[in-house]
Write an enzyme that holds these catalytic residues in place. Sequence first.
Site, PDB file in Angstrom:
ATOM      1  N   LYS A 162      10.228 -18.383 -97.951  1.00 11.39           N
ATOM      2  CA  LYS A 162      11.221 -19.193 -98.648  1.00 11.39           C
ATOM      3  C   LYS A 162      12.381 -19.540 -97.711  1.00 11.39           C
ATOM      4  CE  LYS A 162       9.527 -19.208-102.913  1.00 11.39           C
ATOM      5  NZ  LYS A 162       9.223 -20.438-103.663  1.00 11.39           N
ATOM      6  N   GLU A 218       6.143 -26.722 -98.167  1.00 14.97           N
ATOM      7  CA  GLU A 218       6.139 -27.064 -99.590  1.00 14.97           C
ATOM      8  C   GLU A 218       7.464 -27.673-100.019  1.00 14.97           C
ATOM      9  OE1 GLU A 218       5.321 -24.792-103.885  1.00 14.97           O
ATOM     10  OE2 GLU A 218       4.917 -23.791-101.983  1.00 14.97           O
ATOM     11  N   LYS A 267       0.941 -25.807-111.136  1.00 14.74           N
ATOM     12  CA  LYS A 267       1.435 -24.622-111.832  1.00 14.74           C
ATOM     13  C   LYS A 267       1.323 -24.860-113.330  1.00 14.74           C
ATOM     14  CE  LYS A 267       4.764 -23.288-108.245  1.00 14.74           C
ATOM     15  NZ  LYS A 267       6.201 -23.205-107.882  1.00 14.74           N
TER      16      LYS A 267
END
Length: 357
Positions: A162, A218, A267
């Site tokens: 992240k 991403e 998702k």
Amino acid sequence: MKITDIKCFEVAAPLITPFKTALRTVEKIQNIGVYVYTDEGEIGIGEAAPTAVITGETRKSIVHAIERYIKPAIIGMEIEEIALIMERLDQCIYKNTSAKAAVDMAIYDLFAKRYNAPLYKVLGGYRKELVTDITISANDAQTMVNDSLKAVKRGYQILKVKVGKDPERDAERVIAIRKAVGPDIQIRVDANQGWSPKQAVRIIRELEDANVNIELVEQPVHYADLEGMHYVTAHTETNILADESVFSAKDALKVIQMRACDCINIKLMKTGGIYQAQKISHIAEANGIACMIGCMLETKISVSAAAHFAASQKNITLVDLDGPSLCLKDPISGGPTFESQWIRMSEDPGLGFSIES
């Protein structure tokens, strides 16, 4: 098998370490679970993750959507009428995708139980095992290096790093992780919309020039900036994965047509469940675009539903289902087994959980 009732309940699980991204910091999962009851005594289970910064939902809004709109729309329907159920589920309230996802997966749990088969086989049965990455939260470089080494020691071969909170130092963090874990560990980078298009190109090129060998980046820029996504995709060699930019099949078609990504993250909390997720997977496959299956901060309940879906689809080649691995304990027993990076499907009917009425 008719739907007779739907009830919500709380799902809570403390995290091993705080979950930090460019969008939020979370120390404990606090979700909403759903039981769908039938006239034959079978119970289906689902879970919704309130993620206000992504889906716009809270725990209270999820419960309200289910009790006030979704439940009246599908009570009394036959589980075998799954396409009709999903049409009513989709149309009874606008958006509220996590609330819909919880009910959707509970319906699919019952649908597979109706035919006494595990859900992944009912949906297609493409594979029995999945390999997931694990998330490395956004922190200072040394903390992220330490967390990465711990993850590798636990048996993970794919790290999802992240970034996005501090663009000026993001490349430095990723480079430090690569040096620490060596060349054989796969690294995925998730900016969670934290960069501008020009920042994204500069940072990704810096990583490319340093031979960090990133598998993908991403959602580098804001979800609505599809021109920016196209700019980053066109000006870098690294694969760009669209996440928050894609909630629906219509969104998927648009990013593909604009060439705004190289792959798509599905998702269930974004799509509204398995039924709509299948549409995205099929559209992507028809256009030669691979998909990832991802999750929010979810427990074993909903992550298991995502795993069943992923195991059924040839085009889902990337897996980010580490939710249960981030929790200190599971809120439920049964279902797929999560052992380090391996997710192995059970042969029990439905999602595989034992639910007592």
